[in-house]
Structure formats: structure tokens, C-alpha cells
Design an enzyme around this catalytic site. Structure first.
Site, PDB file in Angstrom:
ATOM      1  N   TYR A   1       1.216  -1.528  -0.183  1.00  0.00           N
ATOM      2  CA  TYR A   1       0.326   0.272  -0.238  1.00  0.00           C
ATOM      3  C   TYR A   1       0.617   1.459   0.222  1.00  0.00           C
ATOM      4  O   TYR A   1       1.768   1.354   0.627  1.00  0.00           O
ATOM      5  CB  TYR A   1      -1.092   0.107   0.975  1.00  0.00           C
ATOM      6  CG  TYR A   1      -2.070  -0.139   0.226  1.00  0.00           C
ATOM      7  CD1 TYR A   1      -3.067   0.674   0.078  1.00  0.00           C
ATOM      8  CD2 TYR A   1      -3.228  -0.915   1.097  1.00  0.00           C
ATOM      9  CE1 TYR A   1      -4.654   0.949  -0.625  1.00  0.00           C
ATOM     10  CE2 TYR A   1      -4.221  -1.261   0.767  1.00  0.00           C
ATOM     11  CZ  TYR A   1      -5.176  -1.146   0.248  1.00  0.00           C
ATOM     12  OH  TYR A   1      -6.463  -0.491  -0.447  1.00  0.00           O
TER      13      TYR A   1
ATOM     14  N   GLU B   1      -0.442   4.441  -0.460  1.00  0.00           N
ATOM     15  CA  GLU B   1      -1.311   5.839  -1.075  1.00  0.00           C
ATOM     16  C   GLU B   1      -0.583   7.382  -0.406  1.00  0.00           C
ATOM     17  O   GLU B   1       0.627   7.605   0.178  1.00  0.00           O
ATOM     18  CB  GLU B   1      -2.389   5.926  -0.006  1.00  0.00           C
ATOM     19  CG  GLU B   1      -3.177   4.477   0.284  1.00  0.00           C
ATOM     20  CD  GLU B   1      -4.327   4.331   0.700  1.00  0.00           C
ATOM     21  OE1 GLU B   1      -4.123   4.232   1.933  1.00  0.00           O
ATOM     22  OE2 GLU B   1      -5.468   4.639   0.509  1.00  0.00           O
TER      23      GLU B   1
ATOM     24  N   ASP C   1      -5.885  14.537 -24.946  1.00  0.00           N
ATOM     25  CA  ASP C   1      -6.227  13.111 -25.056  1.00  0.00           C
ATOM     26  C   ASP C   1      -5.412  12.044 -25.584  1.00  0.00           C
ATOM     27  O   ASP C   1      -5.787  11.785 -26.839  1.00  0.00           O
ATOM     28  CB  ASP C   1      -7.171  12.577 -24.922  1.00  0.00           C
ATOM     29  CG  ASP C   1      -7.759  10.682 -23.920  1.00  0.00           C
ATOM     30  OD1 ASP C   1      -6.626  10.249 -24.309  1.00  0.00           O
ATOM     31  OD2 ASP C   1      -8.767  10.379 -24.152  1.00  0.00           O
TER      32      ASP C   1
ATOM     33  N   LYS D   1      -1.212   1.240 -25.385  1.00  0.00           N
ATOM     34  CA  LYS D   1      -1.431   1.259 -26.955  1.00  0.00           C
ATOM     35  C   LYS D   1      -0.147   1.330 -27.323  1.00  0.00           C
ATOM     36  O   LYS D   1       1.012   0.540 -26.776  1.00  0.00           O
ATOM     37  CB  LYS D   1      -2.526   2.009 -27.303  1.00  0.00           C
ATOM     38  CG  LYS D   1      -3.893   2.166 -26.006  1.00  0.00           C
ATOM     39  CD  LYS D   1      -5.311   3.000 -26.561  1.00  0.00           C
ATOM     40  CE  LYS D   1      -5.777   2.284 -26.216  1.00  0.00           C
ATOM     41  NZ  LYS D   1      -7.369   3.550 -26.146  1.00  0.00           N
TER      42      LYS D   1
ATOM     43  N   THR E   1      -3.155   6.835 -21.976  1.00  0.00           N
ATOM     44  CA  THR E   1      -3.491   5.355 -21.695  1.00  0.00           C
ATOM     45  C   THR E   1      -1.666   4.773 -21.750  1.00  0.00           C
ATOM     46  O   THR E   1      -0.523   5.906 -22.080  1.00  0.00           O
ATOM     47  CB  THR E   1      -3.479   3.701 -22.401  1.00  0.00           C
ATOM     48  OG1 THR E   1      -3.304   4.135 -23.872  1.00  0.00           O
ATOM     49  CG2 THR E   1      -5.673   4.520 -22.624  1.00  0.00           C
TER      50      THR E   1
ATOM     51  N   ARG F   1      -1.195  -2.098 -19.337  1.00  0.00           N
ATOM     52  CA  ARG F   1      -2.550  -1.424 -19.278  1.00  0.00           C
ATOM     53  C   ARG F   1      -2.767  -0.858 -18.156  1.00  0.00           C
ATOM     54  O   ARG F   1      -2.543  -0.647 -16.968  1.00  0.00           O
ATOM     55  CB  ARG F   1      -4.152  -2.971 -18.274  1.00  0.00           C
ATOM     56  CG  ARG F   1      -5.203  -1.840 -18.848  1.00  0.00           C
ATOM     57  CD  ARG F   1      -5.940  -3.095 -19.552  1.00  0.00           C
ATOM     58  NE  ARG F   1      -4.931  -3.922 -20.215  1.00  0.00           N
ATOM     59  CZ  ARG F   1      -5.866  -3.633 -21.866  1.00  0.00           C
ATOM     60  NH1 ARG F   1      -6.357  -2.396 -21.823  1.00  0.00           N
ATOM     61  NH2 ARG F   1      -5.337  -4.004 -23.044  1.00  0.00           N
TER      62      ARG F   1
HETATM   63  C1  LIG Z   1      -8.114   4.431 -25.022  1.00  0.00           C
HETATM   64  C2  LIG Z   1      -9.255   5.590 -25.539  1.00  0.00           C
HETATM   65  C3  LIG Z   1      -8.868   5.726 -23.189  1.00  0.00           C
HETATM   66  C4  LIG Z   1      -9.007   4.607 -22.543  1.00  0.00           C
HETATM   67  O1  LIG Z   1      -8.746   3.792 -21.810  1.00  0.00           O
HETATM   68  P1  LIG Z   1      -8.993   2.989 -20.725  1.00  0.00           P
HETATM   69  O2  LIG Z   1      -7.693   2.746 -20.124  1.00  0.00           O
HETATM   70  O3  LIG Z   1      -9.285   1.912 -21.742  1.00  0.00           O
HETATM   71  O4  LIG Z   1     -10.218   3.222 -19.976  1.00  0.00           O
HETATM   72  C5  LIG Z   1      -9.040   7.126 -23.802  1.00  0.00           C
HETATM   73  N1  LIG Z   1      -8.923   7.844 -24.366  1.00  0.00           N
HETATM   74  C6  LIG Z   1      -8.477   7.203 -25.372  1.00  0.00           C
HETATM   75  C7  LIG Z   1      -8.870   9.008 -26.831  1.00  0.00           C
HETATM   76  C8  LIG Z   1      -8.920   6.159 -25.565  1.00  0.00           C
HETATM   77  O5  LIG Z   1      -8.646   5.892 -27.512  1.00  0.00           O
END
Ligand SMILES: *Cc1c(COP(=O)(O)O)cnc(C)c1O
Length: 422
Positions: free
Chosen positions: A54, A56, A201, A231, A228, A237
């Protein structure tokens, strides 16, 4: 499969599922643009003893004792993330991309405030204000769109008009299904004109930015970048929030992530993020990022010659959105199922101004990050695109389909998913 020795001995049922997934990943062709294969080092970190702890709080400011190693690991992840993206501050605790976005809204907005984001049907993400998400109960989302889906250019004039009318506190860029580069300067200018924060994002393209294959939005003055890590960035993840220069924003983001939204950080995942960021700093990652784009271009060329309409007319990144219904008369869902049968995994996707419904849209979305990790180059990707078109054009020819399936399987076995990239 000695990675799973203990599970194999102890829990046959879970072992069978893991072993099945190993084979599926090795023998099938992964074209879902949001997926990738991580290194063994990333998996070791993620499977490490840090899951026991933990932590936090943040490095140097924790609620519990015993943090000398968690502090070291989180600091490494933060410093590497800052360097990779040219950020002054990084939060590596967000559990996922969705959490990264929600925490950013919480940090920068009051309930009822407005976000100007990309229309979902034009490529935005659920967390950019889709009505099925709870976040839309707390904040108000207004939209911009593309001017023309065949060029994918955003309608920046309309965007400015909407911004002036609705006075958003965040102007949000970024996408899940968009194949061109945005005009970052226009986003930042519009945000500044209406006194909004500029947030982007980069969940899909973070690896391309880190590898220098596409532009870095921070060079255009964005305040915050969310992402993220799993990807194109090829890590575990998880989520990531970067702040370009404002310490005030960074502090609010840290508070929003913890204690605002989450509890204890997943320190094993943060260790895996640190390892992945280390890999992304390696010279080989630049080659990887550039190859993703080259491979997507090779597939684009085959689709163009095959007379298939692509949104934006093609791609400048890792993904392609193809209007298979409009061009070949095959609905997206049917195309997804058919290609799955020949060993190609991708997803159906709504295209801008889709004539069909969201559950059975006109398009398919596919991309090259995972295939490139396997070692595929332009030649293999061109062949894969040819096989896709052949399958889509001969969907009732069982003999042809099984020949395609065999060729895909042979190709995948020739390019095993590597254990290491550095
Ligand atoms: C994949 C994605 C997310 C979300 O990611 P998670 O880890 O699945 O919650 C957010 N924004 C965009 C643009 C994405 O392509």
C-alpha cells in the site's frame, strides 16, 4: 510457458485460460489499433511483489511506512515520463486512460462546467462525454466535428463559434478513431481565446509521440496531456497524466487522482510503466514508432487501389478507418466476424455520419502497432491488406477463406511475438 509454472501446478482452470490466450496471441493477427504486446520485462514488473504494498500518497509523502522501494520505482516512472514527453510534471498513478481523463476533469472543472470535445461519431472517446458515461451527469459536454470526413479536417471555424457560445473551461483534443494529425496550434489558440485549459488525450498515439514519429502536442502549448500506457506506448494497462509547465495544475491533478478518485496506487503496474518508459527511451523505439506509420501507409495503399473509401482519405498515424459498407457492400459487423474467421482481429467502427446504426456500423477500424511489434514490415503489411480485401470480396468462397486463414497463420508463426525489444 515456464512463466506460469506455479499457476499450472496450483490452478488448472486459470492456467488453461492463460495458455489459450498465449496461443491465440501467437497464432492470430492482431490489428486492433489500441492493442499491443508488452515485453517480458514489463510483465515481470507487473507480476512483481510490489502488488503487496500500500503506497497511498506520492513519493516522499506517503500514508504508510516501508516505502523506500515504491518511492524509487514511482520516481523513476515519473522522471522517465517527463523526459519522454517533455513535461514538467507527471502523474503515473491513474489506473487507466479513463481515470486519467476523469481525474483531469475533476482537477480543472467545477460541477456544471463545460468541456468542448470531439464528437464521438467523428472519432472521440467515450470519456469525452458520451451520454452513457456518468461523468456527463457532472459536467456539460459540447462538440466539434470534422468539416469533411473525406479529408478529416476539423471544422475549426465552427469549433471557435461553439467555444465562444458555450465558454468551455476545457478544450479537449484527442481521439480513438481518427487517422490524421490535428492542427494543434488551432486547438491551443481557440482555448486561449475563450480562457479555457487546453487538454489533449493521446491514448492512442502516445508511443508515436514518444518515438518522435508524430508531432508532440506540448510543442504547441497544450496545458495537459492524458494517455494510456498500453496502446502504442507498449506498456502495462494503465493511465498517465502529464502537465507541460504549470505546477498549480499538476498539484490539482495529483490531488484529483489521489485521494480524489482512487485509493492506493498499483505500484506493480507503476513499476511496469517505468520499465516500458525505459524501453521507449531506447533508440530502437524510434524505429518502432516510424515503422508503425510505414506499415499503416502500406496497408492504406492496398485499400486505395482496391477502391475502398477510407476516412480522411488514408492515414497519417497507426490506424485506418475503412468504409467497407459503402465501398464493398459488407456491413462492419459482418466484416469483423468474417476477418476473425480467417485469423485477423479488428473491430467494427462507426464512421462519421454513418448511414447505419452504432451496433452494426458501416466501417472497420484497424491498425499496425501490434503487428509492427511482431516485426512485420511494409511487405508483410501489404500482403495482409491484400488478404483482407480478398476475404471481404469473396466472403462466401469457403475454399478461398481457408487458404487465407492458413496463410495468415503461417505468417504469424514466422514472426513470433518477441520477448524483448531492447
Ligand atoms: C483507449 C482510450 C481511453 C481509455 O483508456 P482505458 O485505459 O481503456 O480506460 C481514453 N481515451 C482515448 C482517446 C482512448 O483511445
Amino acid at each position: 510457458m515456464n512463466f506460469y509454472d506455479s499457476i499450472k501446478k496450483q490452478d488448472k482452470e486459470v492456467f488453461d485460460a492463460l495458455a489459450g490466450e498465449e496461443v491465440r496471441e501467437q497464432e492470430g493477427l492482431e490489428l486492433i489499433p489500441s492493442e499491443n504486446y508488452v515485453s517480458r520485462a514489463v510483465r515481470e514488473a507487473q507480476g512483481s511483489v510490489l502488488t503487496n504494498k500500500y503506497s497511498e500518497g506520492y513519493p516522499g509523502k506517503r500514508y504508510y511506512g516501508g516505502q523506500e522501494f515504491t518511492d524509487a520505482v514511482e520516481t523513476l516512472a515519473i522522471e522517465r515520463a517527463k523526459k519522454l514527453f517533455g513535461a514538467a510534471f507527471a502523474n503515473v498513478q491513474a489506473h487507466s486512460g479513463s481515470n486519467a481523463n476523469i481525474a483531469t476533469y475533476m482537477a480543472l472543472l467545477n460541477p456544471g462546467d463545460t468541456v468542448l470535445g470531439m464528437d464521438l461519431s467523428h472519432g472521440g472517446h467515450l470519456t469525452h462525454g458520451h451520454p452513457v458515461t456518468y461523468i456527463t451527469k457532472f459536467f456539460n459536454f459540447v462538440r466539434y466535428k470534422m468539416k469533411d470526413p473525406d479529408t478529416s479536417e476539423i471544422d475549426y471555424e465552427e469549433m471557435l463559434r461553439v467555444a465562444k457560445e458555450h465558454k468551455p473551461k476545457i478544450v479537449l483534443a484527442g481521439f480513438s478513431a481518427y487517422s490524421r494529425e490535428l492542427d494543434y496550434q488551432k486547438f491551443v489558440d481557440i482555448a486561449r481565446q475563450v480562457g479555457a485549459y487546453s487538454v489533449i488525450d493521446v491514448a492512442h498515439i502516445a508511443g508515436l509521440i514518444a518515438g518522435g514519429a508524430v508531432k508532440n502536442p506540448f510543442d504547441y502549448g497544450f496545458d495537459v496531456m492524458t494517455s494510456t500506457t498500453h496502446k502504442t506506448l507498449r506498456g502495462p494497462r494503465g493511465g498517465l497524466i502529464l502537465t507541460r509547465e504549470s505546477e498549480d495544475i499538476a498539484k490539482r491533478i495529483n490531488k484529483a487522482v489521489f485521494p480524489g478518485l482512487q485509493g492506493g496506487p498499483m505500484m506493480h503496474v507503476i513499476a511496469a510503466k517505468a520499465v516500458a518508459f525505459g524501453e521507449a527511451m531506447h533508440p530502437s523505439f524510434k524505429l518502432y514508432a516510424v515503422q508503425i506509420l510505414k506499415n499503416a501507409k502500406a496497408m492504406e495503399e492496398v485499400f486505395r487501389q482496391g477502391g475502398v473509401r477510407m476516412l480522411g482519405g488514408g492515414t497519417s498515424n497507426h490506424l485506418i478507418l475503412a468504409d467497407v459498407f459503402g465501398s464493398l457492400g459488407i456491413p462492419g459487423k459482418e466484416a469483423e466476424v468474417l476477418l476473425d474467421r480467417v485469423g485477423i482481429t479488428l473491430n467494427k467502427n462507426a464512421i462519421a455520419d454513418d448511414v447505419r446504426g452504432p451496433m452494426d456500423p458501416s466501417g472497420i477500424r484497424f491498425g499496425t502497432p501490434a503487428a509492427t511489434t511482431r516485426g512485420f514490415k511494409e511487405g508483410e503489411c501489404k500482403r495482409i491488406a491484400e488478404l483482407m480485401l480478398e476475404a471481404l470480396k469473396n466472403r462466401t468462397d469457403e475454399q478461398k477463406l481457408s487458404a487465407i486463414r492458413e496463410e495468415i497463420r503461417t505468417l504469424c508463426l514466422k514472426f513470433p511475438v518477441p520477448d524483448s525489444f531492447v
